[in-house]
Design a protein around this motif. Structure first.
Motif, PDB file in Angstrom:
ATOM      1  N   TRP A   1       0.789  -1.217   0.000  1.00 24.18           N
ATOM      2  CA  TRP A   1       0.000   0.000   0.000  1.00 24.18           C
ATOM      3  C   TRP A   1       0.829   1.280   0.000  1.00 24.18           C
ATOM      4  N   SER A   2       2.083   1.248   0.440  1.00 23.32           N
ATOM      5  CA  SER A   2       2.856   2.493   0.559  1.00 23.32           C
ATOM      6  C   SER A   2       3.007   3.217  -0.774  1.00 23.32           C
ATOM      7  N   SER A   3       3.431   2.519  -1.802  1.00 18.73           N
ATOM      8  CA  SER A   3       3.622   3.167  -3.102  1.00 18.73           C
ATOM      9  C   SER A   3       2.302   3.684  -3.662  1.00 18.73           C
ATOM     10  N   GLY A   4       1.247   2.911  -3.490  1.00 11.84           N
ATOM     11  CA  GLY A   4      -0.067   3.347  -3.964  1.00 11.84           C
ATOM     12  C   GLY A   4      -0.530   4.609  -3.263  1.00 11.84           C
ATOM     13  N   ILE A   5      -0.273   4.701  -1.970  1.00 12.30           N
ATOM     14  CA  ILE A   5      -0.647   5.900  -1.207  1.00 12.30           C
ATOM     15  C   ILE A   5       0.175   7.095  -1.678  1.00 12.30           C
ATOM     16  N   LEU A   6       1.476   6.901  -1.837  1.00 11.30           N
ATOM     17  CA  LEU A   6       2.318   7.994  -2.327  1.00 11.30           C
ATOM     18  C   LEU A   6       1.855   8.465  -3.700  1.00 11.30           C
TER      19      LEU A   6
END
Length: 119
Positions: free
Chosen positions: A26-31
């Motif tokens: 989820w981190s890259s998607g959130i960024l």
């Protein structure tokens, strides 16, 4: 491969730490969602398919603690919370663009499928 520079032990440790942070689910998607303009929690969750409120809150806290995302509380009624990329977060998102391009071209390899280089 002559243009690849030597990575010493310290740089290697930092690379590992960085990729582990960005590689968390989820981190890259959130960024990316924030980079595309989603500033409110609900907009971020809506922009990342499959992301739950609980995981969004957890990852946003981690990204904020890492200095990639800035959280601002707007004193309105009701209170609004807005997120934005910090300078480091924006730079990271730009650094990830070549990786996204690689994934677009060679993503089948990550899925375990064999693929020959396109001419």
């Amino acid at each position: 491969m002559d243009d690849i520079q030597h990575i010493d032990d310290e740089a290697c440790r930092r690379l590992i730490s960085s990729t582990e942070l960005v590689g968390r689910r989820w981190s890259s998607g959130i960024l990316l969602a924030i980079g595309r303009g989603a500033t409110r929690f609900s907009a971020i969750v809506a922009a990342v398919d499959g992301l739950s409120d609980r995981m969004a809150a957890q990852r946003l806290r981690e990204l904020e603690a890492s200095g990639l995302v800035d959280r601002t509380v707007v004193p309105t009624t009701p209170v609004q919370v807005r997120y934005r990329l910090t300078r480091a977060g924006d730079e990271l998102l730009r650094a990830l663009q070549p990786l996204a391009s690689w994934g677009h071209r060679w993503g089948d390899l990550a899925d375990g499928e064999s693929r020959r280089e396109a001419g």
